[in-house]
Design an enzyme around this catalytic site. Sequence first.
Site, PDB file in Angstrom:
ATOM      1  N   LYS A 144       0.853  -1.274  -0.009  1.00 54.83           N
ATOM      2  CA  LYS A 144      -0.060   0.026   0.032  1.00 54.83           C
ATOM      3  C   LYS A 144       0.976   1.100   0.036  1.00 54.83           C
ATOM      4  CE  LYS A 144      -4.077  -2.379   1.930  1.00 54.83           C
ATOM      5  NZ  LYS A 144      -4.445  -2.737   3.067  1.00 54.83           N
ATOM      6  N   LYS A 226      -5.451 -13.049 -10.161  1.00 52.22           N
ATOM      7  CA  LYS A 226      -6.765 -13.427  -9.862  1.00 52.22           C
ATOM      8  C   LYS A 226      -7.483 -12.183 -10.068  1.00 52.22           C
ATOM      9  CE  LYS A 226      -6.236 -12.545  -4.808  1.00 52.22           C
ATOM     10  NZ  LYS A 226      -6.841 -13.003  -3.396  1.00 52.22           N
ATOM     11  N   LYS A 229     -10.731  -6.175  -7.269  1.00 53.77           N
ATOM     12  CA  LYS A 229     -11.144  -4.550  -7.648  1.00 53.77           C
ATOM     13  C   LYS A 229     -10.235  -3.583  -8.145  1.00 53.77           C
ATOM     14  CE  LYS A 229     -13.843  -5.386  -3.553  1.00 53.77           C
ATOM     15  NZ  LYS A 229     -14.056  -5.080  -2.192  1.00 53.77           N
TER      16      LYS A 229
END
Length: 363
Positions: A144, A226, A229
């Site tokens: 992040k 995979k 979002k």
Amino acid sequence: MTVTVRAALANWHISTSAHSEFLIFALLMQSVKKEIVMSGIRPTGFLHLGNYFGALRNFVRMQDEYPCFFMLADLHSLTTHPDTSQLKTNIHRVLAEHLACGLDPDKSALYCQSHVYETSELYLYLSTLSMVGELEKTPTFKDKVRQHPQNVNAGLLTYPVLQAADILLHRAKLVPVGKDQEQHLEMARNIVVRFHHRYSEVFPEPVAFNYGGELIKVPSLDGAGKMSKSENQYATLYLSDPDDLIRKKVMKAKTDTGPTAPNSPKPDYIENLFLLMKLVSAPDTLQKFEEDYNACTIRYGDMKKQLAEDMVRFIAPIREKAEAIQQDTEYLKKVMIQGAEKARSSAQATMKVVREAMGLNYY
Ligand code: TRP
């Protein structure tokens, strides 16, 4: 067992509300050593096929077998999505999607994290048992920081502490999550061990929980990783995608000119199409394309057309149901209040024990 207890409760007529029935159910389940299930999904966007097969489908099964707490982690989403202008829409949509997929607010506690203020209290206590060095080393934190270098806020660092609070607030032991959350669970266990060492035994040590061990990974349509979002939007199928968009996304999936030798191994992006087909198509459809592949007669255009139609057939009913529920804001409000009440009762009971254990009781 679960069904018997529910039936008995119904016969006794002792429950004046779904809320008290749930609490008695949770207590009885605990007394027969049924462990508590807790999980959360961040409402940072609408749900996709990966959320369905990786989480919701299992939640629907768990709600009949365990006392369950399923939460929309809106506080967690503030650490990466500080703009809250879409939050209400997202919460409504994601909650509607939970319900459309079969989660029953009478069976489990279905709630928003921010409605349970005890979460923030426990978060603070647990932060004193969390080591900065350990938090800084967490791979999700490092990711992040890379993704949002201009917003490295303290909430990002203590993200796993908040997650531990979510779980421990209900003294939950079973946490259905994907592999990417393993590190956070380990941190939660470390916090539990420190709490027990410093104060007294209050919590179970939470573990990842999935049926049959093997997690279903839903591959993205571009052959890279995979469905998620945050990655390539065109490679992710959302439960809210209209039929034409589903078709378009599937038809754009990467393929090649096909195998040149019988029974060749499949490249990743082709294997992914087969994996997706396995999830939503009939077994004989899958088998037919497997045979075509092995015989080098496969036509990927035909395969994708078939997959697109089967995908539409799978997603459309969920989408339509979620849309109808999303419109019914009165019902959503009722569900949120009911869920918050259940979660708060459980949280308050835990916090009473926690404050005592920590010596925060002065009279
Ligand atoms: N961190 C989780 C995720 O990103 C979401 C989450 C928040 C969660 N609180 C939780 C998962 C508690 C399990 C238990 O997927």
